[in-house]
Design a protein around this motif. Structure first.
Motif, PDB file in Angstrom:
ATOM      1  N   THR A  21       0.818  -1.216   0.000  1.00 41.91           N
ATOM      2  CA  THR A  21       0.000   0.000   0.000  1.00 41.91           C
ATOM      3  C   THR A  21       0.855   1.271   0.000  1.00 41.91           C
ATOM      4  OG1 THR A  21      -0.112   0.128   2.432  1.00 41.91           O
ATOM      5  CG2 THR A  21      -1.798  -1.190   1.305  1.00 41.91           C
ATOM      6  N   THR A  24       0.705   3.516  -3.181  1.00 39.97           N
ATOM      7  CA  THR A  24      -0.587   4.189  -3.354  1.00 39.97           C
ATOM      8  C   THR A  24      -0.725   5.352  -2.386  1.00 39.97           C
ATOM      9  OG1 THR A  24      -1.629   2.138  -4.121  1.00 39.97           O
ATOM     10  CG2 THR A  24      -3.083   3.862  -3.277  1.00 39.97           C
ATOM     11  N   PHE A  25      -0.285   5.168  -1.149  1.00 40.31           N
ATOM     12  CA  PHE A  25      -0.345   6.263  -0.178  1.00 40.31           C
ATOM     13  C   PHE A  25       0.671   7.360  -0.494  1.00 40.31           C
ATOM     14  CE2 PHE A  25      -2.209   3.061   2.900  1.00 40.31           C
ATOM     15  CZ  PHE A  25      -3.428   3.699   3.020  1.00 40.31           C
ATOM     16  N   ARG A  43       7.221   8.211   7.126  1.00 40.95           N
ATOM     17  CA  ARG A  43       6.624   6.882   7.261  1.00 40.95           C
ATOM     18  C   ARG A  43       7.254   6.093   8.400  1.00 40.95           C
ATOM     19  NH1 ARG A  43       7.899   2.073   2.978  1.00 40.95           N
ATOM     20  NH2 ARG A  43       6.797   0.381   4.043  1.00 40.95           N
ATOM     21  N   PHE A 216      -6.308  12.014  -3.310  1.00 36.69           N
ATOM     22  CA  PHE A 216      -6.153  10.596  -2.979  1.00 36.69           C
ATOM     23  C   PHE A 216      -7.453   9.881  -3.293  1.00 36.69           C
ATOM     24  CE2 PHE A 216      -6.413   7.075   0.151  1.00 36.69           C
ATOM     25  CZ  PHE A 216      -5.312   6.346  -0.267  1.00 36.69           C
ATOM     26  N   TRP A 223      -3.082  16.191   3.785  1.00 42.75           N
ATOM     27  CA  TRP A 223      -1.846  15.437   3.632  1.00 42.75           C
ATOM     28  C   TRP A 223      -1.654  14.436   4.762  1.00 42.75           C
ATOM     29  CZ3 TRP A 223       1.911  15.896   7.482  1.00 42.75           C
ATOM     30  CH2 TRP A 223       1.708  16.928   8.404  1.00 42.75           C
ATOM     31  N   PRO A 226      -2.718  10.361   3.766  1.00 43.70           N
ATOM     32  CA  PRO A 226      -1.717   9.413   3.255  1.00 43.70           C
ATOM     33  C   PRO A 226      -0.549   9.186   4.215  1.00 43.70           C
ATOM     34  CG  PRO A 226      -1.618  11.492   2.055  1.00 43.70           C
ATOM     35  CD  PRO A 226      -2.855  11.539   2.880  1.00 43.70           C
ATOM     36  N   LEU A 230       0.624   5.574   5.405  1.00 48.23           N
ATOM     37  CA  LEU A 230       2.018   5.146   5.246  1.00 48.23           C
ATOM     38  C   LEU A 230       2.632   4.674   6.554  1.00 48.23           C
ATOM     39  CD1 LEU A 230       3.487   7.833   2.832  1.00 48.23           C
ATOM     40  CD2 LEU A 230       3.530   5.365   2.476  1.00 48.23           C
TER      41      LEU A 230
END
Length: 320
Positions: A21, A24-25, A43, A216, A223, A226, A230
């Motif tokens: 994932t 995508t994030f 992250r 998204f 922001w 995501p 993450l």
């Protein structure tokens, strides 16, 4: 034994899905004001902080175990987290993303070679067949097209990412069985975040971030959305499941299960970003699963002789 192996396989697949994932994030951030390295630091840095409290609780009465494994956790963070991700994002500067990913996943072949050369665990026919099948499937999933001269600097960065990935699998499998997985994940990600922050601080990697809304899944969101995905899904869950699965399956098998991350990434991008996989990519996914099945069948045939097994290995068969 087989029950624990099944649990390990489930954890390894969960790790692959949640790791998948991350792209995508990360996409809405990277296409916005964030540099790729800043996204990685956020992250793993946030994830390390989230896991810090449960890690400290898990270490009650076991601080001596952490001291005994301090160097190993440090290497795990430097190789499995910082090196793999920093080298990969540098490779992307010079190479197509697909080529960079393929070079990184050569680390899986390095795991088999490491176990053969260092621990004398010569791969059997099914493992060789599984490795070839899975890597062929990986090439199809990545749908590599075109032929041109590759920038040698980018190739070196990509191979460096492969070394980091191999280090993740091997080091995770050699950790002391008494050291809680949450400590390994939190400590390793903290080391990785600090290492990448240092690289950004000295100008070796671009380090920029912003607070503007991002797009998204077709919607304008903060922001923070995501970033939360993450850090919590693609890092906390992914690393915990990965380390735990590693201990149960061993280095070689877990590394091949990790190949399915690419297939899951394609499927998640299809569902969330409406990127429909091609028939070639779907065929590659089938080959990857077939290769994993061959390696699993080979592992379940029995453990290698004791003399060929690494002395500190706490798992059932092989090493990761």
């Amino acid at each position: 034994m087989r029950e624990r192996s099944s649990v390990g396989l489930g954890l390894a697949l969960l790790s692959a899905i949640t790791f998948a994932t991350s792209g995508t994030f990360a996409r809405p951030l990277i296409t916005g004001e964030w540099s790729a390295v800043a996204v990685v630091i956020a992250r793993v840095g946030i994830a390390a902080l989230v896991l810090a409290v449960p890690a400290v609780l898990a270490l009650r009465g076991k601080w001596s175990v952490l001291r005994r494994n301090g160097v190993t956790v440090l290497l795990f963070g430097l190789l499995g987290v910082a090196t793999a991700q920093a080298c990969f994002f540098n490779a992307v500067r010079y190479l197509p993303v697909g080529v960079a990913l393929l070079l990184e996943y050569l680390g899986i072949v390095l795991v088999v070679g490491w176990m053969w050369l260092v621990h004398g665990q010569r791969p059997r026919a099914l493992t060789v067949a599984g490795s070839v099948t899975a890597l062929c499937g990986l090439a199809l999933v990545l749908d590599l097209t075109g032929a041109g001269r590759l920038d040698p600097v980018g190739v070196l960065w990509g191979l460096g990412a492969g070394v980091g990935l191999a280090g993740y699998f091997v080091i995770a499998g050699r950790l002391d069985a008494e050291l809680p997985s949450v400590v390994v994940a939190s400590g390793g990600m903290a080391v990785g975040a600090l290492a990448l922050l240092l690289l950004g601080g000295i100008g070796a990697l671009p380090l920029t971030a912003g607070t503007a809304d991002v797009t998204f899944a077709g919607h304008q969101v903060s922001w923070l959305v995501p970033i939360a995905g993450l850090s919590l899904i693609a890092a906390v869950v992914a690393y915990l499941a990965g380390v735990a699965g590693t201990r149960l399956l061993g280095a070689r098998l877990s590394s091949f299960v990790g190949l399915t991350e690419v297939m899951f990434a394609v499927l998640i991008a299809w569902l969330v970003l409406d990127e429909l996989p091609s028939l070639i990519q779907l065929a590659g996914g089938v080959l990857i699963l077939g290769g994993v099945a061959l390696v699993r069948a080979d592992e379940l045939r029995g453990s290698p002789p004791a003399s060929a097994t690494a002395p500190a290995q706490p798992v059932l068969t092989g090493e990761r």
